[in-house]
Write a protein that holds these residues in place. Sequence first.
Motif, PDB file in Angstrom:
ATOM      1  N   THR A 284       0.812  -1.211   0.000  1.00  0.00           N
ATOM      2  CA  THR A 284       0.000   0.000   0.000  1.00  0.00           C
ATOM      3  C   THR A 284       0.851   1.269   0.000  1.00  0.00           C
ATOM      4  OG1 THR A 284      -0.143  -0.008   2.427  1.00  0.00           O
ATOM      5  CG2 THR A 284      -1.887  -1.163   1.223  1.00  0.00           C
ATOM      6  N   GLY A 285       2.177   1.111  -0.051  1.00  0.00           N
ATOM      7  CA  GLY A 285       3.083   2.249   0.001  1.00  0.00           C
ATOM      8  C   GLY A 285       3.373   2.852  -1.368  1.00  0.00           C
ATOM      9  N   LEU A 286       4.351   3.747  -1.399  1.00  0.00           N
ATOM     10  CA  LEU A 286       4.696   4.480  -2.620  1.00  0.00           C
ATOM     11  C   LEU A 286       5.022   3.550  -3.780  1.00  0.00           C
ATOM     12  CD1 LEU A 286       5.511   7.107  -4.128  1.00  0.00           C
ATOM     13  CD2 LEU A 286       7.802   6.834  -3.144  1.00  0.00           C
ATOM     14  N   ILE A 287       5.915   2.594  -3.553  1.00  0.00           N
ATOM     15  CA  ILE A 287       6.293   1.653  -4.607  1.00  0.00           C
ATOM     16  C   ILE A 287       5.298   0.508  -4.686  1.00  0.00           C
ATOM     17  CG2 ILE A 287       8.109   0.136  -5.490  1.00  0.00           C
ATOM     18  CD1 ILE A 287       8.872   3.057  -5.503  1.00  0.00           C
ATOM     19  N   GLY A 288       4.926  -0.038  -3.533  1.00  0.00           N
ATOM     20  CA  GLY A 288       4.072  -1.226  -3.507  1.00  0.00           C
ATOM     21  C   GLY A 288       2.748  -1.041  -4.197  1.00  0.00           C
TER      22      GLY A 288
ATOM     23  N   VAL B 168       3.325  -1.230  -7.868  1.00  0.00           N
ATOM     24  CA  VAL B 168       3.660  -2.592  -8.289  1.00  0.00           C
ATOM     25  C   VAL B 168       2.398  -3.436  -8.402  1.00  0.00           C
ATOM     26  CG1 VAL B 168       4.808  -4.726  -7.585  1.00  0.00           C
ATOM     27  CG2 VAL B 168       6.018  -2.541  -7.398  1.00  0.00           C
ATOM     28  N   VAL B 169       1.528  -3.337  -7.409  1.00  0.00           N
ATOM     29  CA  VAL B 169       0.262  -4.083  -7.439  1.00  0.00           C
ATOM     30  C   VAL B 169      -0.552  -3.703  -8.672  1.00  0.00           C
ATOM     31  CG1 VAL B 169      -1.970  -4.362  -6.288  1.00  0.00           C
ATOM     32  CG2 VAL B 169       0.139  -4.449  -4.952  1.00  0.00           C
ATOM     33  N   LYS B 170      -0.660  -2.419  -8.935  1.00  0.00           N
ATOM     34  CA  LYS B 170      -1.434  -1.947 -10.082  1.00  0.00           C
ATOM     35  C   LYS B 170      -0.863  -2.468 -11.393  1.00  0.00           C
ATOM     36  CE  LYS B 170      -3.056   2.365 -12.224  1.00  0.00           C
ATOM     37  NZ  LYS B 170      -3.043   3.853 -12.120  1.00  0.00           N
TER      38      LYS B 170
ATOM     39  N   PRO C 228      -2.243  -6.604  -2.274  1.00  0.00           N
ATOM     40  CA  PRO C 228      -1.427  -5.807  -1.362  1.00  0.00           C
ATOM     41  C   PRO C 228      -1.666  -6.199   0.091  1.00  0.00           C
ATOM     42  CG  PRO C 228      -3.346  -4.542  -2.033  1.00  0.00           C
ATOM     43  CD  PRO C 228      -3.417  -5.857  -2.774  1.00  0.00           C
ATOM     44  N   HIS C 229      -0.587  -6.228   0.865  1.00  0.00           N
ATOM     45  CA  HIS C 229      -0.673  -6.516   2.295  1.00  0.00           C
ATOM     46  C   HIS C 229       0.190  -5.513   3.044  1.00  0.00           C
ATOM     47  CE1 HIS C 229      -2.587 -10.415   1.491  1.00  0.00           C
ATOM     48  NE2 HIS C 229      -1.673 -10.596   0.559  1.00  0.00           N
TER      49      HIS C 229
ATOM     50  N   PRO D 127      19.372   9.847  -9.040  1.00  0.00           N
ATOM     51  CA  PRO D 127      17.991   9.571  -8.637  1.00  0.00           C
ATOM     52  C   PRO D 127      17.168   8.865  -9.704  1.00  0.00           C
ATOM     53  CG  PRO D 127      18.286  11.900  -9.128  1.00  0.00           C
ATOM     54  CD  PRO D 127      19.651  11.288  -9.123  1.00  0.00           C
ATOM     55  N   ILE D 128      16.236   8.040  -9.217  1.00  0.00           N
ATOM     56  CA  ILE D 128      15.355   7.264 -10.086  1.00  0.00           C
ATOM     57  C   ILE D 128      13.911   7.504  -9.656  1.00  0.00           C
ATOM     58  CG2 ILE D 128      15.622   5.220  -8.610  1.00  0.00           C
ATOM     59  CD1 ILE D 128      15.310   3.493 -11.136  1.00  0.00           C
ATOM     60  N   ALA D 129      13.014   7.566 -10.621  1.00  0.00           N
ATOM     61  CA  ALA D 129      11.603   7.816 -10.336  1.00  0.00           C
ATOM     62  C   ALA D 129      10.932   6.562  -9.783  1.00  0.00           C
ATOM     63  CB  ALA D 129      10.884   8.270 -11.607  1.00  0.00           C
ATOM     64  N   ALA D 130      10.041   6.746  -8.827  1.00  0.00           N
ATOM     65  CA  ALA D 130       9.314   5.624  -8.236  1.00  0.00           C
ATOM     66  C   ALA D 130       8.573   4.821  -9.291  1.00  0.00           C
ATOM     67  CB  ALA D 130       8.346   6.140  -7.173  1.00  0.00           C
TER      68      ALA D 130
END
Length: 243
Positions: free
Chosen positions: A9-13, A16-18, A29-30, A158-161
């Motif tokens: 449910t976080g910035l990256i997670g 990723v789920v989507k 997501p957990h 730097p790399i974009a999320a």
Amino acid sequence: MEIAVIGGTGLIGSQVVKKLNAAGHEAVPHSLSTGVDVITGQGLAEAVVGADVVVNLTNSPTFDDASRTFFRTSMENLLAACHKGGVGHVAILSIVGADQVSDLVYYQAKVLQESVLKAGPIPYSIVRATQFMEFIDAVMSWTTEGDTVRLPTTPLQPIAAQDIADIVAEVAAGPPLNGTLNIAGPDVFPLDELGRITLNAHPDGRTVVTDDTAGMFAAVHGNALTAKSDARIAPTHYSDWLS
């Protein structure tokens, strides 16, 4: 493919789920908000049972000594649950150059997490990313005093999320690497210059002063946090992300 995303449910997670679901996988997501606690183990067995792949994107709430305990305990608990649940692939997100920054406890903790995963019984993938573009504002806030931001000349790439999420989703849906993939953005900047570029694009009254003793990145030597020769370079430039 069924994929459990711990920290999903976080910035990256969340991205990723989507992306995994859009590609036709069943990604769930957990997180603490869904009743899964990687430290106590609550909800872990239920979260990973039946999953082909588990992606661990959880993060320590602190950068101090407690981060070592967090990453060791969470990784051990997750591997135990995955082994019992028959999971065939565990992937984590780590940091480019973490093993070269021995003066920072948080980086030591990420290396410890990697070591626990490598020593475990399950095929694995480690994706090491450079610093997130989304975190530059936070980095600047750590060393802001009044209208002055003190930043060292430490080189960052730097790399974009969004780019991180693309690659993590790709790795999760593929065969285990049983190794490490380094990923980075396309441009290298001294951190103080990165701060000036950021404030030039979004001025807020602050100015950047170069100070090679300021903040946690002052402990980084040389180009430890920039891409290695084998790194995969993501497409998003910082100037484009800012705009």
